[in-house]
Design an enzyme around this catalytic site. Structure first.
Site, PDB file in Angstrom:
ATOM      1  N   VAL A 129     -11.476  19.792  17.660  1.00 30.64           N
ATOM      2  CA  VAL A 129     -10.522  19.130  18.535  1.00 30.64           C
ATOM      3  C   VAL A 129      -9.104  19.258  17.972  1.00 30.64           C
ATOM      4  O   VAL A 129      -8.209  19.786  18.622  1.00 30.64           O
ATOM      5  CB  VAL A 129     -10.875  17.640  18.729  1.00 30.64           C
ATOM      6  N   GLU A 131      -5.536  20.062  16.235  1.00 32.32           N
ATOM      7  CA  GLU A 131      -4.743  21.274  16.142  1.00 32.32           C
ATOM      8  C   GLU A 131      -3.542  21.031  15.248  1.00 32.32           C
ATOM      9  O   GLU A 131      -3.196  19.876  14.966  1.00 32.32           O
ATOM     10  CB  GLU A 131      -4.290  21.711  17.547  1.00 32.32           C
ATOM     11  N   PRO A 132      -2.871  22.102  14.809  1.00 29.12           N
ATOM     12  CA  PRO A 132      -1.706  21.916  13.931  1.00 29.12           C
ATOM     13  C   PRO A 132      -0.635  21.004  14.529  1.00 29.12           C
ATOM     14  O   PRO A 132       0.010  20.234  13.819  1.00 29.12           O
ATOM     15  CB  PRO A 132      -1.173  23.345  13.751  1.00 29.12           C
ATOM     16  N   GLN A 318     -10.251 -14.969 -14.622  1.00 28.35           N
ATOM     17  CA  GLN A 318     -10.049 -15.209 -13.198  1.00 28.35           C
ATOM     18  C   GLN A 318      -9.437 -14.002 -12.491  1.00 28.35           C
ATOM     19  O   GLN A 318      -9.775 -13.711 -11.333  1.00 28.35           O
ATOM     20  CB  GLN A 318      -9.155 -16.429 -12.982  1.00 28.35           C
ATOM     21  N   GLY A 379      -9.723   0.192 -15.964  1.00 30.26           N
ATOM     22  CA  GLY A 379      -8.608   0.602 -16.815  1.00 30.26           C
ATOM     23  C   GLY A 379      -8.580   2.114 -17.010  1.00 30.26           C
ATOM     24  O   GLY A 379      -8.827   2.880 -16.084  1.00 30.26           O
ATOM     25  N   GLU A 403      -9.553  10.769  12.155  1.00 26.96           N
ATOM     26  CA  GLU A 403     -10.071   9.974  13.276  1.00 26.96           C
ATOM     27  C   GLU A 403      -9.035   8.932  13.723  1.00 26.96           C
ATOM     28  O   GLU A 403      -9.357   7.855  14.190  1.00 26.96           O
ATOM     29  CB  GLU A 403     -11.389   9.290  12.887  1.00 26.96           C
ATOM     30  N   GLY A 404      -7.768   9.300  13.563  1.00 30.82           N
ATOM     31  CA  GLY A 404      -6.669   8.402  13.897  1.00 30.82           C
ATOM     32  C   GLY A 404      -6.166   7.687  12.664  1.00 30.82           C
ATOM     33  O   GLY A 404      -6.919   6.988  11.989  1.00 30.82           O
ATOM     34  N   SER A 406      -4.091   5.002  10.226  1.00 32.91           N
ATOM     35  CA  SER A 406      -3.996   3.544  10.321  1.00 32.91           C
ATOM     36  C   SER A 406      -2.889   3.141  11.292  1.00 32.91           C
ATOM     37  O   SER A 406      -3.013   2.148  12.026  1.00 32.91           O
ATOM     38  CB  SER A 406      -3.728   2.944   8.941  1.00 32.91           C
TER      39      SER A 406
END
Length: 423
Positions: A129, A131-132, A318, A379, A403-404, A406
């Site tokens: 689906v 394309e550039p 914590q 770390g 897939e779209g 954010s």
């Protein structure tokens, strides 16, 4: 009256345990090797085919779950094992979904088995689906398909970009424009059979993550396919195009303002229709990202419970414990969002607030956040390749992009909740 329950069925629990076992015993031990090699893990694909995890029957069973959850359960567990190998296995399902969505029953039975091959000689398929110049803007596809009535053939020309399994696929499913002025409504999907002349792949793309999944551009130079390769058939296409022309004409007639405003409105309607199609598949992508997030969280949790500093395990601080608590909370929240969207899609419930995009948005950003936090907790060790969290971090990033992006997810959600064509 039946009470509300989120408890999985016996079949769903068995599926989860089965896929988890394969991910633990086969996928994870091979993950670092295939990431380093940046090659399609054919031995793993063949092993999945032998046990029935890779193939048309297993995918049909996943799709057949009336709750819509089985596909997402399998994706979460497999991508918990490794996202690169997971995509190598599930990439074919994108093409199968394209055939299933647009094709006839005869086309389904003809082409889907060829997408998978068999357990002795597994194959993969590609869904073409993007394309550039048309990634998120699916209404702007430049690949064209024209009908040669004399030969009853479709002639396809164009370039597809960032295609999973592009060029190495046995079957390519290609989306092309047959009436560009209709935007997304003027598009159709075609099967390009194995060995068709004119289809060539560009060089394999070297990627940050998902390295075990093959990605390449696909070039189509006057590719000729039989008329029967138009998914859904020509009669159905002509009917759909006629309705699209009527809608476009009505929209233009009703619109007020400048020509540019009318054009923007028509393009917006086309884009929204295309986005609605993608909306249904986004919970599956979200489940994949969730698998990465869970894997990173579990690794960091175990590490924090064993690593000692200043005379105690680091999880007793914590700062570490709260970070892990936040990630676990997000994992549970996102899973419920994915399950809700999956149930809605499977049962024909409208995404009135773009719930599909919501699930993909939150899952993708969680995968990045969880894997990044896992590196921070480990770390310097987390920054090295001695631990898998650096690979998880590299794999996670794509889930805020493909897939779209954010940003596109937020745009789709904003349009859905406002009823406005927000740009």
């Amino acid at each position: 009256m039946t009470g509300f329950s989120l408890e999985l069925t016996d079949e769903q629990r068995e599926l989860r345990d089965w896929v988890h076992g394969f991910a633990r015993d086969v996928v994870r031990p091979a993950a670092a090797e295939w990431d380093e090699r940046e090659e399609t893990p054919w031995p793993v694909i063949q092993e999945a085919a032998k046990i029935g995890l890779y193939g048309f029957e297993s995918l049909a069973d996943l799709f057949g779950d009336p709750s819509g959850l089985s596909l997402q359960i399998a994706n979460e567990e497999l991508f918990w094992g490794d996202a690169g190998i997971g995509m190598a296995l599930f990439g074919t399902s994108l093409a199968v979904a394209g055939i299933f969505a647009a094709g006839t029953q005869e086309q389904l039975f003809e082409w889907v088995p060829q997408c998978f091959g068999d357990k002795d000689a597994p194959k993969v398929a590609a869904f073409c689906v993007s394309e550039p110049q048309a990634g998120s803007d699916v209404s702007g596809l430049r690949t064209r398909a024209r009908y040669d009535e004399a030969k009853d053939e479709w002639v396809i020309s164009g370039q597809k970009a960032w295609i999973t399994n592009g060029g190495i696929a046995n079957v390519h499913v290609v989306v092309a424009s047959v009436e560009p002025e209709l935007g997304a409504r003027g598009q159709a999907a075609f099967v390009v059979p194995p060995g068709t002349k004119g289809l060539e792949a560009g060089r394999k793309i070297k990627k940050l993550g998902l390295r075990a999944s093959h990605t390449a551009d696909v070039f189509l130079d006057e590719v000729r396919v039989p008329g029967s390769c138009l998914l859904g058939g020509r009669e159905k296409l002509e009917g759909r195009l006629a309705k699209a022309r009527e809608r476009l004409a009505a929209a233009e007639a009703a619109a007020s303002g400048t020509k540019e405003q009318r054009t923007a409105q028509a393009q917006g309607q086309a884009q929204q229709a295309a986005m609605a199609t993608f909306e249904v598949s986004r919970p599956t992508v979200g489940a994949q990202a969730l698998g990465i997030a869970r894997a990173a969280y579990e690794y960091a949790l175990e590490y924090a419970g064993q690593r000692e500093a200043f005379g105690r395990t680091i999880i007793e601080n914590q700062a570490i414990a709260f970070a892990l608590a936040d990630i676990r909370t997000e994992i549970e929240m996102v899973r419920l969002l994915i399950w809700q969207a999956s149930w809605m899609a499977r049962n024909g419930k409208p995404f009135d607030a773009a719930q599909g995009s919501m699930s993909k948005l939150r899952a993708g950003e969680l995968a990045v956040a969880a894997s990044e936090k896992a590196i921070q907790i480990l770390g310097g060790a987390g920054y090295s390749r001695e631990h898998p969290v650096e690979r998880m971090y590299r794999d996670a990033k794509i889930y805020t992009i493909f897939e779209g992006t954010s940003e596109i997810q937020r745009l789709v959600i904003a349009r859905a909740i406002s009823g406005k064509y927000i740009r």
